[in-house]
Write an enzyme that holds these catalytic residues in place. Structure first.
Site, PDB file in Angstrom:
ATOM      1  N   ASP A 173      14.153 -45.030  61.085  1.00  0.00           N
ATOM      2  CA  ASP A 173      13.976 -46.015  62.157  1.00  0.00           C
ATOM      3  C   ASP A 173      13.663 -47.422  61.655  1.00  0.00           C
ATOM      4  O   ASP A 173      13.836 -48.392  62.383  1.00  0.00           O
ATOM      5  CB  ASP A 173      12.858 -45.579  63.106  1.00  0.00           C
ATOM      6  CG  ASP A 173      13.166 -44.261  63.794  1.00  0.00           C
ATOM      7  OD1 ASP A 173      14.353 -43.923  63.913  1.00  0.00           O
ATOM      8  OD2 ASP A 173      12.211 -43.573  64.205  1.00  0.00           O
ATOM      9  N   THR A 197      11.493 -42.915  56.897  1.00  0.00           N
ATOM     10  CA  THR A 197      11.948 -42.801  58.283  1.00  0.00           C
ATOM     11  C   THR A 197      13.200 -43.642  58.450  1.00  0.00           C
ATOM     12  O   THR A 197      13.257 -44.776  57.961  1.00  0.00           O
ATOM     13  CB  THR A 197      10.878 -43.268  59.290  1.00  0.00           C
ATOM     14  OG1 THR A 197      11.474 -43.394  60.586  1.00  0.00           O
ATOM     15  CG2 THR A 197      10.265 -44.594  58.904  1.00  0.00           C
ATOM     16  N   GLY A 256       9.894 -36.858  61.154  1.00  0.00           N
ATOM     17  CA  GLY A 256      11.336 -36.665  61.052  1.00  0.00           C
ATOM     18  C   GLY A 256      11.817 -36.804  59.623  1.00  0.00           C
ATOM     19  O   GLY A 256      11.327 -37.651  58.877  1.00  0.00           O
ATOM     20  N   ARG A 282      14.162 -44.990  68.156  1.00  0.00           N
ATOM     21  CA  ARG A 282      13.005 -45.002  69.068  1.00  0.00           C
ATOM     22  C   ARG A 282      12.812 -46.408  69.647  1.00  0.00           C
ATOM     23  O   ARG A 282      13.725 -46.956  70.233  1.00  0.00           O
ATOM     24  CB  ARG A 282      11.752 -44.499  68.346  1.00  0.00           C
ATOM     25  CG  ARG A 282      11.852 -43.053  67.865  1.00  0.00           C
ATOM     26  CD  ARG A 282      10.520 -42.511  67.426  1.00  0.00           C
ATOM     27  NE  ARG A 282       9.917 -43.280  66.348  1.00  0.00           N
ATOM     28  CZ  ARG A 282       8.686 -43.082  65.900  1.00  0.00           C
ATOM     29  NH1 ARG A 282       7.919 -42.133  66.435  1.00  0.00           N
ATOM     30  NH2 ARG A 282       8.198 -43.817  64.922  1.00  0.00           N
ATOM     31  N   ASP A 305      10.788 -48.747  61.229  1.00  0.00           N
ATOM     32  CA  ASP A 305       9.806 -49.268  62.182  1.00  0.00           C
ATOM     33  C   ASP A 305       8.402 -49.389  61.608  1.00  0.00           C
ATOM     34  O   ASP A 305       7.421 -49.504  62.364  1.00  0.00           O
ATOM     35  CB  ASP A 305       9.772 -48.397  63.435  1.00  0.00           C
ATOM     36  CG  ASP A 305       9.418 -46.940  63.150  1.00  0.00           C
ATOM     37  OD1 ASP A 305       9.360 -46.553  61.964  1.00  0.00           O
ATOM     38  OD2 ASP A 305       9.212 -46.177  64.113  1.00  0.00           O
ATOM     39  N   ARG A 323       5.754 -30.548  62.981  1.00  0.00           N
ATOM     40  CA  ARG A 323       4.684 -31.175  63.748  1.00  0.00           C
ATOM     41  C   ARG A 323       3.419 -30.328  63.633  1.00  0.00           C
ATOM     42  O   ARG A 323       3.492 -29.119  63.429  1.00  0.00           O
ATOM     43  CB  ARG A 323       5.083 -31.290  65.226  1.00  0.00           C
ATOM     44  CG  ARG A 323       6.415 -32.002  65.455  1.00  0.00           C
ATOM     45  CD  ARG A 323       6.387 -33.459  65.060  1.00  0.00           C
ATOM     46  NE  ARG A 323       7.675 -34.107  65.249  1.00  0.00           N
ATOM     47  CZ  ARG A 323       7.937 -35.354  64.886  1.00  0.00           C
ATOM     48  NH1 ARG A 323       6.993 -36.081  64.307  1.00  0.00           N
ATOM     49  NH2 ARG A 323       9.130 -35.890  65.094  1.00  0.00           N
ATOM     50  N   ASP A 330       5.153 -43.627  60.840  1.00  0.00           N
ATOM     51  CA  ASP A 330       3.862 -44.151  61.273  1.00  0.00           C
ATOM     52  C   ASP A 330       2.877 -43.062  61.661  1.00  0.00           C
ATOM     53  O   ASP A 330       1.681 -43.155  61.370  1.00  0.00           O
ATOM     54  CB  ASP A 330       4.035 -45.151  62.416  1.00  0.00           C
ATOM     55  CG  ASP A 330       4.759 -44.564  63.620  1.00  0.00           C
ATOM     56  OD1 ASP A 330       5.339 -43.468  63.496  1.00  0.00           O
ATOM     57  OD2 ASP A 330       4.738 -45.193  64.687  1.00  0.00           O
TER      58      ASP A 330
END
Length: 316
Positions: free
Chosen positions: A124, A122, A7, A168, A126, A68, A99
Protein backbone atom coordinates in the site's frame (compact mmCIF):
# COMPACT_ATOMS: atom_id res chain seq x y z
CA UNK A 1 13.57 -13.43 16.24
CA UNK A 2 11.94 -12.61 12.89
CA UNK A 3 8.26 -12.46 12.02
CA UNK A 4 6.08 -11.24 9.17
CA UNK A 5 2.68 -9.79 9.98
CA UNK A 6 -0.37 -8.34 8.24
CA UNK A 7 -0.87 -8.64 4.49
CA UNK A 8 1.93 -10.36 2.59
CA UNK A 9 4.03 -8.30 0.19
CA UNK A 10 6.62 -9.20 -2.47
CA UNK A 11 10.09 -8.85 -0.97
CA UNK A 12 9.23 -10.19 2.47
CA UNK A 13 11.21 -13.37 1.82
CA UNK A 14 14.17 -11.36 0.57
CA UNK A 15 14.01 -9.35 3.81
CA UNK A 16 13.80 -12.52 5.92
CA UNK A 17 16.91 -13.75 4.13
CA UNK A 18 18.77 -10.46 4.66
CA UNK A 19 17.90 -10.28 8.36
CA UNK A 20 18.83 -13.93 8.98
CA UNK A 21 22.17 -13.82 7.23
CA UNK A 22 23.16 -10.43 8.65
CA UNK A 23 22.35 -11.62 12.17
CA UNK A 24 24.33 -14.85 11.70
CA UNK A 25 27.22 -12.88 10.18
CA UNK A 26 27.32 -10.85 13.38
CA UNK A 27 27.31 -13.91 15.65
CA UNK A 28 23.65 -14.10 16.65
CA UNK A 29 21.37 -17.09 16.92
CA UNK A 30 18.21 -16.62 14.84
CA UNK A 31 14.67 -17.88 15.42
CA UNK A 32 11.78 -17.71 12.98
CA UNK A 33 8.30 -17.03 14.33
CA UNK A 34 5.55 -18.59 12.22
CA UNK A 35 2.24 -16.84 11.49
CA UNK A 36 3.17 -13.44 12.85
CA UNK A 37 2.01 -12.34 16.28
CA UNK A 38 -0.23 -15.39 16.50
CA UNK A 39 2.91 -17.51 16.44
CA UNK A 40 4.32 -15.49 19.31
CA UNK A 41 1.24 -16.17 21.40
CA UNK A 42 0.97 -19.87 20.45
CA UNK A 43 4.75 -20.41 20.62
CA UNK A 44 5.34 -21.36 16.96
CA UNK A 45 9.05 -20.58 17.11
CA UNK A 46 11.66 -22.50 15.12
CA UNK A 47 15.43 -22.39 14.73
CA UNK A 48 16.70 -20.56 11.67
CA UNK A 49 20.03 -21.10 9.97
CA UNK A 50 21.66 -19.71 6.85
CA UNK A 51 20.33 -22.69 4.91
CA UNK A 52 16.80 -21.91 6.14
CA UNK A 53 16.72 -18.92 3.81
CA UNK A 54 18.40 -20.46 0.77
CA UNK A 55 16.60 -20.06 -2.56
CA UNK A 56 13.85 -17.77 -1.24
CA UNK A 57 14.98 -14.34 -2.49
CA UNK A 58 12.87 -14.69 -5.65
CA UNK A 59 9.72 -15.98 -3.95
CA UNK A 60 6.60 -13.93 -3.32
CA UNK A 61 4.60 -14.32 -0.13
CA UNK A 62 6.39 -15.20 3.10
CA UNK A 63 7.90 -18.51 4.16
CA UNK A 64 7.17 -17.52 7.77
CA UNK A 65 3.49 -17.12 6.87
CA UNK A 66 1.27 -14.44 8.36
CA UNK A 67 -2.01 -14.28 10.26
CA UNK A 68 -4.23 -11.93 12.21
CA UNK A 69 -4.08 -12.16 15.99
CA UNK A 70 -6.70 -10.58 18.19
CA UNK A 71 -5.06 -12.03 21.31
CA UNK A 72 -1.91 -9.95 20.80
CA UNK A 73 -3.99 -6.77 21.06
CA UNK A 74 -4.57 -7.51 24.76
CA UNK A 75 -2.05 -7.01 27.56
CA UNK A 76 -2.47 -10.68 28.52
CA UNK A 77 -1.74 -11.79 24.95
CA UNK A 78 1.40 -9.70 24.75
CA UNK A 79 2.54 -11.04 28.12
CA UNK A 80 2.17 -14.59 26.82
CA UNK A 81 4.12 -13.61 23.71
CA UNK A 82 6.86 -12.10 25.89
CA UNK A 83 7.13 -15.24 27.98
CA UNK A 84 7.47 -17.36 24.85
CA UNK A 85 10.15 -15.03 23.49
CA UNK A 86 12.17 -15.23 26.70
CA UNK A 87 11.80 -19.02 26.87
CA UNK A 88 13.18 -19.22 23.33
CA UNK A 89 16.13 -17.02 24.28
CA UNK A 90 15.00 -14.12 22.09
CA UNK A 91 15.85 -10.61 23.26
CA UNK A 92 15.45 -8.74 19.97
CA UNK A 93 12.75 -8.95 17.31
CA UNK A 94 12.58 -7.89 13.66
CA UNK A 95 9.01 -7.28 12.49
CA UNK A 96 8.25 -7.09 8.76
CA UNK A 97 4.81 -5.65 8.03
CA UNK A 98 2.58 -2.59 7.83
CA UNK A 99 1.21 -0.02 10.25
CA UNK A 100 -0.76 -2.51 12.34
CA UNK A 101 2.33 -4.68 12.71
CA UNK A 102 4.39 -1.63 13.69
CA UNK A 103 1.88 -0.64 16.37
CA UNK A 104 2.03 -4.15 17.83
CA UNK A 105 5.82 -3.99 17.93
CA UNK A 106 5.72 -0.56 19.58
CA UNK A 107 3.50 -1.88 22.39
CA UNK A 108 5.73 -4.91 22.91
CA UNK A 109 8.84 -2.72 23.13
CA UNK A 110 7.12 -0.31 25.52
CA UNK A 111 5.86 -3.00 27.88
CA UNK A 112 8.89 -5.33 27.91
CA UNK A 113 12.68 -5.38 27.58
CA UNK A 114 12.49 -6.79 24.04
CA UNK A 115 14.21 -4.60 21.43
CA UNK A 116 12.39 -4.27 18.11
CA UNK A 117 13.35 -3.18 14.61
CA UNK A 118 10.56 -2.82 12.05
CA UNK A 119 10.85 -3.20 8.28
CA UNK A 120 8.03 -1.69 6.16
CA UNK A 121 6.47 -4.55 4.19
CA UNK A 122 3.18 -3.59 2.54
CA UNK A 123 2.14 -2.99 -1.06
CA UNK A 124 0.00 0.00 0.00
CA UNK A 125 2.98 2.37 0.52
CA UNK A 126 1.04 3.91 3.40
CA UNK A 127 3.80 4.25 6.00
CA UNK A 128 4.60 7.94 5.74
CA UNK A 129 8.09 8.01 7.26
CA UNK A 130 9.55 6.07 4.31
CA UNK A 131 9.44 7.02 0.63
CA UNK A 132 8.71 3.42 -0.36
CA UNK A 133 7.57 0.29 1.41
CA UNK A 134 8.69 -3.21 0.52
CA UNK A 135 6.42 -4.69 -2.15
CA UNK A 136 5.06 -1.44 -3.55
CA UNK A 137 7.28 -1.42 -6.63
CA UNK A 138 6.41 -5.01 -7.52
CA UNK A 139 2.69 -4.37 -6.99
CA UNK A 140 2.71 -1.28 -9.21
CA UNK A 141 4.53 -3.19 -11.96
CA UNK A 142 1.90 -5.93 -11.70
CA UNK A 143 -0.78 -3.27 -12.22
CA UNK A 144 1.13 -1.81 -15.17
CA UNK A 145 1.27 -5.19 -16.89
CA UNK A 146 -2.46 -5.63 -16.38
CA UNK A 147 -3.22 -2.12 -17.67
CA UNK A 148 -1.16 -2.78 -20.80
CA UNK A 149 -3.18 -5.91 -21.51
CA UNK A 150 -6.52 -4.28 -20.71
CA UNK A 151 -5.78 -1.35 -23.00
CA UNK A 152 -5.24 -3.70 -25.94
CA UNK A 153 -8.75 -5.10 -25.74
CA UNK A 154 -10.40 -1.77 -24.83
CA UNK A 155 -8.79 -0.15 -27.90
CA UNK A 156 -10.07 -2.97 -30.07
CA UNK A 157 -13.65 -2.28 -29.00
CA UNK A 158 -13.52 1.50 -28.40
CA UNK A 159 -14.43 1.01 -24.76
CA UNK A 160 -13.59 2.44 -21.36
CA UNK A 161 -12.45 0.31 -18.43
CA UNK A 162 -12.40 1.03 -14.72
CA UNK A 163 -9.43 -0.79 -13.15
CA UNK A 164 -9.77 -1.11 -9.37
CA UNK A 165 -6.51 -1.48 -7.47
CA UNK A 166 -5.58 -2.02 -3.83
CA UNK A 167 -4.21 0.51 -1.37
CA UNK A 168 -6.86 0.88 1.36
CA UNK A 169 -6.94 4.59 2.28
CA UNK A 170 -3.73 5.37 0.36
CA UNK A 171 -4.00 6.09 -3.36
CA UNK A 172 -0.34 5.59 -4.28
CA UNK A 173 -0.86 2.36 -6.26
CA UNK A 174 -3.55 4.04 -8.36
CA UNK A 175 -1.64 7.32 -8.77
CA UNK A 176 1.74 5.84 -9.68
CA UNK A 177 0.11 3.27 -11.99
CA UNK A 178 -1.94 5.97 -13.69
CA UNK A 179 1.17 7.96 -14.57
CA UNK A 180 3.29 4.95 -15.53
CA UNK A 181 0.48 3.24 -17.43
CA UNK A 182 -0.77 6.28 -19.32
CA UNK A 183 -4.24 6.15 -17.76
CA UNK A 184 -6.88 8.63 -18.83
CA UNK A 185 -8.13 9.33 -15.31
CA UNK A 186 -7.35 8.43 -11.71
CA UNK A 187 -9.59 8.39 -8.65
CA UNK A 188 -7.94 8.26 -5.20
CA UNK A 189 -8.99 8.75 -1.56
CA UNK A 190 -6.76 11.82 -1.33
CA UNK A 191 -8.62 13.67 -4.08
CA UNK A 192 -11.99 11.95 -3.74
CA UNK A 193 -14.51 11.40 -6.51
CA UNK A 194 -15.79 14.38 -8.52
CA UNK A 195 -18.24 12.52 -10.75
CA UNK A 196 -19.12 15.46 -13.00
CA UNK A 197 -15.48 16.35 -13.60
CA UNK A 198 -14.60 12.72 -14.33
CA UNK A 199 -17.49 12.36 -16.78
CA UNK A 200 -16.50 15.59 -18.54
CA UNK A 201 -12.89 14.43 -18.77
CA UNK A 202 -13.91 11.12 -20.36
CA UNK A 203 -16.27 12.84 -22.81
CA UNK A 204 -13.47 15.20 -23.82
CA UNK A 205 -11.29 12.17 -24.51
CA UNK A 206 -13.97 10.78 -26.81
CA UNK A 207 -14.11 14.08 -28.72
CA UNK A 208 -10.35 13.96 -29.17
CA UNK A 209 -10.72 10.54 -30.77
CA UNK A 210 -9.32 8.35 -28.00
CA UNK A 211 -9.91 4.69 -28.83
CA UNK A 212 -9.86 3.63 -25.17
CA UNK A 213 -10.21 5.12 -21.71
CA UNK A 214 -8.48 3.57 -18.69
CA UNK A 215 -9.63 4.81 -15.29
CA UNK A 216 -7.45 3.82 -12.33
CA UNK A 217 -9.58 3.56 -9.18
CA UNK A 218 -8.25 3.11 -5.66
CA UNK A 219 -10.32 0.70 -3.58
CA UNK A 220 -10.47 3.26 -0.75
CA UNK A 221 -12.91 5.40 -2.77
CA UNK A 222 -15.49 2.85 -3.91
CA UNK A 223 -15.72 -0.36 -5.90
CA UNK A 224 -15.30 -0.49 -9.67
CA UNK A 225 -18.90 -1.66 -10.03
CA UNK A 226 -20.15 1.27 -7.96
CA UNK A 227 -18.21 3.78 -10.07
CA UNK A 228 -19.48 2.12 -13.26
CA UNK A 229 -23.07 2.55 -12.10
CA UNK A 230 -22.47 6.19 -11.17
CA UNK A 231 -20.83 6.97 -14.52
CA UNK A 232 -23.54 5.11 -16.43
CA UNK A 233 -26.06 7.54 -14.97
CA UNK A 234 -24.29 10.60 -16.43
CA UNK A 235 -22.64 9.27 -19.63
CA UNK A 236 -23.52 6.96 -22.49
CA UNK A 237 -20.08 5.32 -22.56
CA UNK A 238 -19.65 1.56 -22.81
CA UNK A 239 -17.90 0.70 -19.56
CA UNK A 240 -16.14 -2.43 -18.36
CA UNK A 241 -14.63 -3.14 -14.93
CA UNK A 242 -11.61 -5.09 -13.75
CA UNK A 243 -10.78 -5.64 -10.09
CA UNK A 244 -7.17 -6.80 -9.86
CA UNK A 245 -7.43 -7.92 -6.24
CA UNK A 246 -4.84 -10.17 -4.65
CA UNK A 247 -2.85 -10.66 -7.84
CA UNK A 248 -1.13 -7.42 -6.76
CA UNK A 249 0.17 -9.02 -3.57
CA UNK A 250 1.87 -12.01 -5.18
CA UNK A 251 4.67 -12.61 -7.62
CA UNK A 252 8.44 -12.53 -7.63
CA UNK A 253 9.76 -9.23 -6.20
CA UNK A 254 11.27 -6.66 -8.55
CA UNK A 255 14.95 -5.75 -8.43
CA UNK A 256 14.10 -2.56 -6.55
CA UNK A 257 12.22 -4.48 -3.86
CA UNK A 258 15.03 -7.03 -3.56
CA UNK A 259 17.58 -4.24 -3.10
CA UNK A 260 15.39 -2.52 -0.50
CA UNK A 261 14.92 -5.84 1.33
CA UNK A 262 18.68 -6.39 1.47
CA UNK A 263 19.42 -2.87 2.70
CA UNK A 264 16.51 -2.87 5.18
CA UNK A 265 17.59 -6.22 6.62
CA UNK A 266 21.19 -5.16 7.17
CA UNK A 267 20.13 -1.84 8.71
CA UNK A 268 17.66 -3.50 11.08
CA UNK A 269 20.33 -5.77 12.56
CA UNK A 270 22.84 -2.93 12.79
CA UNK A 271 20.29 -0.90 14.78
CA UNK A 272 19.77 -3.78 17.20
CA UNK A 273 23.53 -4.24 17.58
CA UNK A 274 23.77 -0.52 18.37
CA UNK A 275 21.30 -1.06 21.22
CA UNK A 276 18.33 0.77 19.71
CA UNK A 277 15.17 -0.04 21.65
CA UNK A 278 12.50 0.47 19.00
CA UNK A 279 13.21 1.64 15.45
CA UNK A 280 11.58 1.68 12.02
CA UNK A 281 13.87 1.21 9.04
CA UNK A 282 13.01 3.02 5.82
CA UNK A 283 14.32 4.86 2.78
CA UNK A 284 14.29 8.60 2.13
CA UNK A 285 15.97 10.20 -0.88
CA UNK A 286 17.53 6.79 -1.63
CA UNK A 287 19.27 6.74 1.78
CA UNK A 288 18.41 4.02 4.31
CA UNK A 289 17.22 5.58 7.56
CA UNK A 290 16.18 4.36 11.00
CA UNK A 291 13.65 6.45 12.92
CA UNK A 292 12.36 6.06 16.44
CA UNK A 293 9.34 3.79 16.03
CA UNK A 294 6.82 6.12 17.66
CA UNK A 295 8.13 9.04 15.63
CA UNK A 296 7.84 7.01 12.44
CA UNK A 297 4.21 6.15 13.18
CA UNK A 298 3.38 9.84 13.71
CA UNK A 299 4.83 11.05 10.39
CA UNK A 300 2.46 13.26 8.33
CA UNK A 301 1.17 11.99 5.01
CA UNK A 302 3.40 12.47 1.99
CA UNK A 303 2.72 15.44 -0.30
CA UNK A 304 1.65 14.05 -3.68
CA UNK A 305 0.62 17.40 -5.18
CA UNK A 306 3.34 17.32 -7.85
CA UNK A 307 2.38 13.82 -8.98
CA UNK A 308 -1.30 14.77 -9.12
CA UNK A 309 -0.34 17.80 -11.23
CA UNK A 310 1.69 15.63 -13.60
CA UNK A 311 -1.18 13.17 -13.83
CA UNK A 312 -3.69 15.94 -14.56
CA UNK A 313 -1.54 17.29 -17.39
CA UNK A 314 -0.86 13.92 -19.00
CA UNK A 315 -4.39 12.54 -18.70
CA UNK A 316 -5.78 15.19 -21.06
Amino acid sequence: GILTSGGDAPGMNAAIRAVTRTAIYNGFTVKGILRGYRGLVTNEIVDFHSSSVSNIIQLGGTILKTARCEEFKSVEGRQQAYENLKAAGIDALVVIGGDGSFNGAAKLACETDIKVACIPGTIDNDLNYTDYTLGFDTAVNTVLNAVNNIRDTMSSHDRACIVEVMGRSCGDIALFSAIGGGADAVVTPEKGLDLDALAAQLKQGEKLGKSSNIILLSEGVCSAQSLKEQLAAVTDMTLRTVTLGHVQRGGSPSLRDRLLAARFGVKAIECLIAGKKAVAVGVRNEEIVADDLQKALAYPAADRSELFRVCEILCR
